[in-house]
Motif scaffolding. Structure first.
Motif, PDB file in Angstrom:
ATOM      1  N   ILE A  24       0.891  -1.287  -0.149  1.00 43.73           N
ATOM      2  CA  ILE A  24       0.009   0.040  -0.090  1.00 43.73           C
ATOM      3  C   ILE A  24       0.882   1.190   0.038  1.00 43.73           C
ATOM      4  N   LYS A  25       1.112   1.835  -1.114  1.00 40.70           N
ATOM      5  CA  LYS A  25       2.069   2.802  -1.238  1.00 40.70           C
ATOM      6  C   LYS A  25       1.898   3.975  -0.556  1.00 40.70           C
ATOM      7  N   TRP A  26       0.739   4.540  -0.350  1.00 39.02           N
ATOM      8  CA  TRP A  26       0.577   5.640   0.561  1.00 39.02           C
ATOM      9  C   TRP A  26       1.026   5.575   1.917  1.00 39.02           C
ATOM     10  N   ILE A  36      -8.219  -6.290   7.142  1.00 36.49           N
ATOM     11  CA  ILE A  36      -8.399  -5.099   8.161  1.00 36.49           C
ATOM     12  C   ILE A  36      -8.447  -3.805   7.678  1.00 36.49           C
ATOM     13  N   TYR A  37      -7.333  -3.582   6.871  1.00 33.36           N
ATOM     14  CA  TYR A  37      -7.082  -2.077   6.359  1.00 33.36           C
ATOM     15  C   TYR A  37      -8.253  -1.772   5.377  1.00 33.36           C
ATOM     16  N   PHE A  38      -8.574  -2.446   4.745  1.00 29.42           N
ATOM     17  CA  PHE A  38     -10.045  -2.322   3.779  1.00 29.42           C
ATOM     18  C   PHE A  38     -11.169  -2.043   4.422  1.00 29.42           C
ATOM     19  N   ILE A  39     -11.518  -2.814   5.308  1.00 31.79           N
ATOM     20  CA  ILE A  39     -12.624  -2.620   6.248  1.00 31.79           C
ATOM     21  C   ILE A  39     -12.653  -1.227   7.021  1.00 31.79           C
ATOM     22  N   GLY A  40     -11.256  -1.183   7.458  1.00 35.74           N
ATOM     23  CA  GLY A  40     -11.006   0.094   8.340  1.00 35.74           C
ATOM     24  C   GLY A  40     -11.107   1.386   7.501  1.00 35.74           C
ATOM     25  N   GLN A  41     -10.768   1.210   6.227  1.00 38.26           N
ATOM     26  CA  GLN A  41     -10.908   2.608   5.484  1.00 38.26           C
ATOM     27  C   GLN A  41     -12.419   3.018   5.316  1.00 38.26           C
ATOM     28  N   ILE A  42     -13.375   2.022   5.181  1.00 36.70           N
ATOM     29  CA  ILE A  42     -14.742   2.255   5.310  1.00 36.70           C
ATOM     30  C   ILE A  42     -15.224   2.647   6.697  1.00 36.70           C
ATOM     31  N   ARG A  43     -14.855   1.962   7.780  1.00 37.65           N
ATOM     32  CA  ARG A  43     -15.304   2.422   9.063  1.00 37.65           C
ATOM     33  C   ARG A  43     -14.910   3.755   9.218  1.00 37.65           C
ATOM     34  N   PHE A  54     -23.561   8.288  -0.230  1.00 35.39           N
ATOM     35  CA  PHE A  54     -22.495   7.933   0.640  1.00 35.39           C
ATOM     36  C   PHE A  54     -21.654   7.167  -0.470  1.00 35.39           C
ATOM     37  N   ARG A  55     -20.330   7.166  -0.309  1.00 38.57           N
ATOM     38  CA  ARG A  55     -19.421   6.565  -1.073  1.00 38.57           C
ATOM     39  C   ARG A  55     -18.537   5.725  -0.189  1.00 38.57           C
ATOM     40  N   PRO A  56     -18.562   4.539   0.180  1.00 39.29           N
ATOM     41  CA  PRO A  56     -18.002   3.781   1.227  1.00 39.29           C
ATOM     42  C   PRO A  56     -16.547   3.597   0.666  1.00 39.29           C
ATOM     43  N   LEU A  57     -16.389   3.669  -0.554  1.00 36.17           N
ATOM     44  CA  LEU A  57     -14.997   3.065  -1.045  1.00 36.17           C
ATOM     45  C   LEU A  57     -14.187   4.569  -1.167  1.00 36.17           C
ATOM     46  N   TYR A  58     -14.425   5.577  -0.522  1.00 35.55           N
ATOM     47  CA  TYR A  58     -13.954   6.886  -1.302  1.00 35.55           C
ATOM     48  C   TYR A  58     -12.556   6.797  -1.044  1.00 35.55           C
ATOM     49  N   PHE A  59     -11.947   6.177  -0.146  1.00 42.55           N
ATOM     50  CA  PHE A  59     -10.518   6.178   0.037  1.00 42.55           C
ATOM     51  C   PHE A  59      -9.799   4.863  -0.470  1.00 42.55           C
ATOM     52  N   LEU A  60     -10.524   4.082  -1.192  1.00 41.04           N
ATOM     53  CA  LEU A  60      -9.833   2.763  -1.547  1.00 41.04           C
ATOM     54  C   LEU A  60      -9.697   2.799  -3.387  1.00 41.04           C
ATOM     55  N   ARG A  61      -8.689   2.455  -3.685  1.00 44.13           N
ATOM     56  CA  ARG A  61      -8.336   2.437  -4.974  1.00 44.13           C
ATOM     57  C   ARG A  61      -8.715   1.091  -5.831  1.00 44.13           C
ATOM     58  N   ASP A  62      -8.702   1.552  -7.048  1.00 50.33           N
ATOM     59  CA  ASP A  62      -9.315   0.038  -8.138  1.00 50.33           C
ATOM     60  C   ASP A  62      -8.700  -1.069  -7.770  1.00 50.33           C
ATOM     61  N   GLN A  63      -7.467  -1.092  -7.788  1.00 53.71           N
ATOM     62  CA  GLN A  63      -6.645  -2.093  -7.555  1.00 53.71           C
ATOM     63  C   GLN A  63      -7.003  -2.962  -6.143  1.00 53.71           C
ATOM     64  N   GLU A  64      -7.487  -1.921  -5.181  1.00 55.74           N
ATOM     65  CA  GLU A  64      -7.525  -2.432  -3.739  1.00 55.74           C
ATOM     66  C   GLU A  64      -9.098  -3.117  -3.841  1.00 55.74           C
ATOM     67  N   THR A  65      -9.879  -2.718  -4.491  1.00 56.45           N
ATOM     68  CA  THR A  65     -11.302  -3.229  -4.378  1.00 56.45           C
ATOM     69  C   THR A  65     -11.128  -4.622  -5.086  1.00 56.45           C
ATOM     70  N   GLU A  66     -10.648  -4.613  -6.262  1.00 57.75           N
ATOM     71  CA  GLU A  66     -10.256  -5.844  -7.032  1.00 57.75           C
ATOM     72  C   GLU A  66      -9.601  -6.781  -6.258  1.00 57.75           C
ATOM     73  N   LEU A  67      -8.685  -6.653  -5.458  1.00 56.47           N
ATOM     74  CA  LEU A  67      -7.979  -7.702  -4.663  1.00 56.47           C
ATOM     75  C   LEU A  67      -8.987  -8.074  -3.655  1.00 56.47           C
ATOM     76  N   TYR A  68      -9.458  -7.046  -2.975  1.00 54.76           N
ATOM     77  CA  TYR A  68     -10.235  -7.410  -1.969  1.00 54.76           C
ATOM     78  C   TYR A  68     -11.479  -8.468  -2.260  1.00 54.76           C
ATOM     79  N   ALA A  69     -12.052  -8.118  -3.626  1.00 50.02           N
ATOM     80  CA  ALA A  69     -13.191  -9.019  -4.246  1.00 50.02           C
ATOM     81  C   ALA A  69     -12.617 -10.474  -4.552  1.00 50.02           C
ATOM     82  N   THR A  70     -11.398 -10.552  -4.892  1.00 49.69           N
ATOM     83  CA  THR A  70     -10.753 -11.604  -5.307  1.00 49.69           C
ATOM     84  C   THR A  70     -10.368 -12.577  -4.290  1.00 49.69           C
ATOM     85  N   ILE A  71      -9.685 -12.076  -3.086  1.00 45.76           N
ATOM     86  CA  ILE A  71      -9.220 -12.909  -1.810  1.00 45.76           C
ATOM     87  C   ILE A  71     -10.399 -13.244  -1.235  1.00 45.76           C
ATOM     88  N   ASN A  72     -11.600 -12.645  -1.228  1.00 44.07           N
ATOM     89  CA  ASN A  72     -12.856 -13.021  -0.442  1.00 44.07           C
ATOM     90  C   ASN A  72     -13.815 -13.788  -1.339  1.00 44.07           C
TER      91      ASN A  72
END
Ligand code: SF4
Ligand code: ZN
Length: 283
Positions: A6-8, A20-27, A187-205
């Motif tokens: 996660i570059k940033w 945990i990071y992904f859910i945390g960005q939404i929380r 409401f945009r829950p994924l506002y702090f998450l990048r394209d590649q991150e949502t794709e990875l989250y969907a794939t690993i789950n």
């Protein structure tokens, strides 16, 4: 074992910590804006809305009301509806489906044939209208959409290129409701998450989503821009976060809009003309 960098944050995450990071960005957003109550969740069948819905089910205290728009694009909309049904079945949630052709007599292909404008601009009008209408009529407190950080930066660049500065006012994780104009809070829950991150989250789950592109996507004005945005964090790790911050501040300073917003004479939803574009398209 490291799965993703996660570059940033300048950190490598394993699968467990990435989740945990992904859910945390939404929380973080939910806590910051005090989001609670009933959320109409727009599920398209694509990776972003699928990841969003699955992640929202992990957070407590939210009443989720997923819905899907079937836009009547032959060979494509059926697949999207089917994968959306798989998704909600997996999550043990109901799914409301609004079928454009059945309920309004025309799908997107018929509208594109008759009307002036690019396919995505017509389709965008229809989607925005029906999403807000569904959320309003189901008394939702929020309408959640799967727009992510990469989408927001792409949207802003596209508007800058077309000198449509007033649209920068929409670069926010939450937009307020306007009951007078029948507009539900966005409401945009994924506002702090990048394209590649949502794709990875969907794939690993193993979240079900459709990997095919819409047949009209070749005409989408933002297709090339998306590739450019995807590489910006190589240049500066906080590029996307800082860009939305900057665009949002510019948007705050823009006072002039597209004229006065009132209510459509036919449907009563918000418009800057006598009849809204949706009603004109369906006439
Ligand atoms: Fe609609 Fe364009 Fe998206 Fe296809 S690519 S679903 S036409 S907005
Ligand atoms: Zn109308």
């Amino acid at each position: 074992m490291a799965l993703v960098n996660i570059k940033w944050k300048g950190k490598n995450y394993c699968e467990h910590h990435f989740k945990i990071y992904f859910i945390g960005q939404i929380r973080k957003l939910i806590d910051r804006y005090g989001v609670n109550g009933r959320i109409a969740v727009a599920v398209s069948g694509g990776k972003d809305s699928a990841a969003m819905l699955e992640a929202l089910t992990k957070l407590k205290g939210l009443e989720l009301d997923p819905f899907h728009l079937n836009l009547g694009i032959e060979g494509y909309s059926e697949m999207l509806e089917s994968v959306s049904r798989d998704l909600t079945r997996t999550l043990d949630l109901p799914l409301e489906v609004i079928n454009l052709r059945k309920e309004y007599g025309r799908g997107i292909p018929e509208l594109i044939e008759r009307e002036r404008g690019t396919p995505c601009s017509i389709c965008g009008t229809v989607k925005r209208y029906l999403m807000n209408r569904y959320a309003y009529e189901s008394s939702a407190d929020y309408l959640a959409t799967g727009h992510n950080l990469s989408d927001m930066v792409t949207f802003a660049f596209n508007n800058l290129i077309n000198v449509q500065l007033e649209f920068l006012r929409g670069i926010k994780p939450i937009l307020p409701a306007d009951p007078e104009l029948k507009m539900v809070s966005k409401f945009r829950p994924l506002y702090f998450l990048r394209d590649q991150e949502t794709e990875l989250y969907a794939t690993i789950n193993n979240i079900p989503y459709l990997r095919y592109r819409c047949p009209f996507s070749a005409s989408a004005p933002t297709l090339g821009l998306k590739d450019l945005v995807a590489n910006l964090e190589d240049y500066h790790p906080r590029a996307l976060l800082n860009l939305v911050k900057s665009f949002s501040r510019i948007g705050d300073d823009i006072k002039t809009g597209n004229g006065k917003i009132g209510r459509c004479k036919q449907c009563g939803f918000a418009t800057s003309t006598t009849y809204c574009r949706f009603c004109r398209l369906m006439k």
